[in-house]
Design a protein around this motif. Structure first.
Motif, short mmCIF file in Angstrom:
data_model
loop_
_atom_site.label_atom_id
_atom_site.label_comp_id
_atom_site.label_asym_id
_atom_site.label_seq_id
_atom_site.Cartn_x
_atom_site.Cartn_y
_atom_site.Cartn_z
N ILE A 1 66.72 5.16 35.17
CA ILE A 1 66.45 4.39 36.36
C ILE A 1 67.58 3.31 36.68
N ARG A 2 67.88 2.93 37.95
CA ARG A 2 69.05 1.98 38.15
C ARG A 2 68.25 0.51 38.70
N ARG A 3 68.75 -0.53 38.34
CA ARG A 3 68.52 -1.98 38.73
C ARG A 3 69.32 -2.28 39.74
N ASP A 4 68.79 -2.58 40.86
CA ASP A 4 69.72 -2.91 42.05
C ASP A 4 69.03 -4.29 42.56
N LEU A 5 69.98 -5.02 43.55
CA LEU A 5 69.35 -6.07 44.25
C LEU A 5 69.24 -5.74 45.83
N ARG A 6 68.25 -5.90 46.61
CA ARG A 6 68.12 -5.50 47.94
C ARG A 6 67.73 -6.64 48.56
N ASP A 7 68.42 -7.29 49.45
CA ASP A 7 67.91 -8.62 50.25
C ASP A 7 67.33 -9.57 49.33
N GLY A 8 68.02 -9.63 48.16
CA GLY A 8 67.81 -10.83 47.01
C GLY A 8 66.74 -10.23 45.96
N VAL A 9 66.08 -9.31 46.38
CA VAL A 9 64.98 -8.74 45.41
C VAL A 9 65.49 -7.73 44.55
N GLU A 10 64.91 -7.96 43.38
CA GLU A 10 65.36 -6.64 42.35
C GLU A 10 64.55 -5.58 42.66
N VAL A 11 65.06 -4.50 42.51
CA VAL A 11 64.29 -3.26 43.00
C VAL A 11 64.72 -2.32 41.83
N PHE A 12 64.12 -1.10 41.62
CA PHE A 12 64.19 -0.07 40.86
C PHE A 12 64.42 1.32 41.46
N THR A 13 65.42 2.20 41.25
CA THR A 13 65.42 3.39 41.78
C THR A 13 65.73 4.57 40.61
N ALA A 14 65.42 5.83 41.04
CA ALA A 14 65.79 6.79 40.17
C ALA A 14 66.09 8.06 40.88
N GLU A 15 67.48 8.63 40.44
CA GLU A 15 67.78 9.78 41.37
C GLU A 15 67.14 11.06 40.79
N HIS A 16 66.58 11.09 39.70
CA HIS A 16 65.64 12.41 39.45
C HIS A 16 64.92 12.05 38.23
N VAL A 17 63.90 12.88 38.01
CA VAL A 17 62.96 12.82 37.05
C VAL A 17 62.65 14.14 36.52
N LEU A 18 62.42 14.23 35.08
CA LEU A 18 62.18 15.66 34.25
C LEU A 18 61.43 15.53 33.19
N ILE A 19 60.09 15.79 33.22
CA ILE A 19 59.49 15.95 31.96
C ILE A 19 59.48 17.17 31.33
N PRO A 20 60.43 17.60 30.21
CA PRO A 20 60.72 18.90 29.53
C PRO A 20 59.33 19.73 29.63
N VAL A 21 59.40 20.87 29.43
CA VAL A 21 58.27 21.83 28.87
C VAL A 21 58.20 21.62 27.39
N GLY A 22 56.99 21.31 26.71
CA GLY A 22 56.72 21.11 25.29
C GLY A 22 57.13 19.54 25.07
N GLU A 23 57.46 18.77 26.08
CA GLU A 23 57.38 17.14 25.62
C GLU A 23 56.14 16.50 25.84
N THR A 24 55.49 16.24 24.61
CA THR A 24 53.98 15.57 24.35
C THR A 24 54.08 14.15 24.86
N ALA A 25 55.49 13.36 24.68
CA ALA A 25 55.15 11.95 24.85
C ALA A 25 54.93 11.68 26.62
N GLY A 26 55.44 12.62 27.31
CA GLY A 26 55.04 12.37 28.79
C GLY A 26 54.04 13.24 29.39
N TRP A 27 53.13 13.87 28.74
CA TRP A 27 52.20 14.65 29.42
C TRP A 27 51.28 14.10 30.11
N GLU A 28 51.19 12.47 30.27
CA GLU A 28 50.36 12.00 31.26
C GLU A 28 50.97 11.77 32.44
N ALA A 29 52.32 11.40 32.49
CA ALA A 29 53.22 11.19 33.44
C ALA A 29 53.36 12.69 34.23
N ALA A 30 53.37 13.66 33.50
CA ALA A 30 53.55 14.98 34.22
C ALA A 30 52.18 15.47 34.77
#
Length: 331
Positions: A206-235
């Motif tokens: 993810i990326r941390r930016d300032l927009r109109d004086g407020v700190e915001v977070f963005t992400a250009e992509h996301v991928l929870i790989p097949v077989g990944e156990t740590a991210g099953w809730e997010a998937a």
């Protein structure tokens, strides 16, 4: 068909999902907060649709005064901005470990005392906190892992990567997000959320930016790989969101039929099979075959976009799922 019939059917199916999640692995997860979260979420979405408070109160079968009182009790804390009072109280206790009623009333001095007392009672009844003593010296504390196990509650040593996957998905789907909004979507203790964000920023997920004086977070992509156990809730969260958004998009178009050229919608098929059926393996491998087709395409599009970023973009959310229902299983 009346919308109420459809709503009732969806609610019943959703409760089945929540019940199975809350008892997964033979343990019990507290559900005392679910009804309140559903109410707050529905109110927020109805207001976003432009529905007046009077109409919303009527939709819930409540008098306007009672509706406003409930919204105030469950709404944003006047002391801790950006989160519900319920979440603020629970987070405070989670970070402190223990506190008296007097300390809690002092901490949330700008919120109504009746609301604080009601939330504390709800948390105790749901098993999320324990209570001892009387009066303002009544002490509330978070149960230990052993006490939760004795109660049959869900206890898990969640890794930092599990939190990271959940935050990553939320930032990608809902971003740009301020810290305030992110804390609403992922109600973790502030120290845990801060550490998770720092880790995601450090490895460029993810990326941390300032927009109109407020700190915001963005992400250009996301991928929870097949077989990944740590991210099953997010998937699960991401897949559930994709299904619901596709249904909502179809409903809001006003179209009640499907066409061969549809770009919004879905298809659900049930195959009746038995051992030795000539097409058995072909059908059971549909999920694997679809992944093999779609994932390389997603990787190619992602790589092309990285090398040739577009100025005006839009998203196509695609999902697929499969469930094998054995003969002795319930629906």
């Amino acid at each position: 068909m009346k919308p109420q019939v459809l709503i009732d059917a969806i609610v019943r199916q959703t409760t089945v999902l929540i019940a199975r999640l809350s008892t997964a692995g033979g343990v019990r997860s507290p559900l005392g907060h679910v009804a309140n979260e559903v109410f707050v979420g529905l109110v927020t979405e109805l207001e976003n649709e432009g529905v007046s408070k009077k109409v919303i109160a009527d939709m819930f079968g409540m008098a306007l005064r009672s509706y406003r009182q409930k919204v105030q009790r469950l709404g944003e804390s006047a002391t801790t901005r950006g989160v519900t009072l319920w979440t603020a109280v629970q987070t405070f206790l989670a970070e402190r470990g223990t506190a008296t009623r007097g300390e809690l009333l002092t901490r949330f001095q700008y919120d109504e005392e009746a609301s604080i007392r009601g939330i504390l009672n709800d948390l105790v009844e749901s098993g999320l906190i324990l209570r001892s003593g009387r009066g303002d010296e009544t002490r509330y504390r978070v149960p230990t892992a052993e006490e939760l196990r004795d109660l049959g509650a869900f206890v898990e040593d969640r890794s930092q990567e599990s939190y990271a996957a959940l935050v990553w998905v939320q930032v990608y789907r809902e971003g740009p997000l301020s810290m305030e909004r992110l804390a609403q979507l992922v109600p973790l203790p502030q120290a845990t959320l801060d550490a998770t964000i720092d880790a995601l920023v450090a490895d460029a997920r993810i990326r941390r930016d300032l927009r109109d004086g407020v700190e915001v977070f963005t992400a250009e992509h996301v991928l929870i790989p097949v077989g990944e156990t740590a991210g099953w809730e997010a998937a699960i969260v991401d897949h559930h969101r994709a299904v619901l958004n596709a249904i909502a998009a179809k409903v809001t178009t006003g179209t009640r039929t499907s066409t061969p050229a549809d770009e919004v919608g879905g298809t659900t098929l049930t195959f009746d099979l038995w051992p030795g059926h000539p097409r058995e393996q072909e059908v059971r491998s549909l999920l694997r075959a679809t992944r093999a087709l779609v994932l390389p395409l997603w990787e190619e599009v992602t790589e092309y976009n990285r090398m040739h970023p577009g100025k005006e973009t839009y998203q196509v959310n695609y999902y697929c799922g499969q469930h094998v229902l054995e003969e002795d299983e319930g629906v």
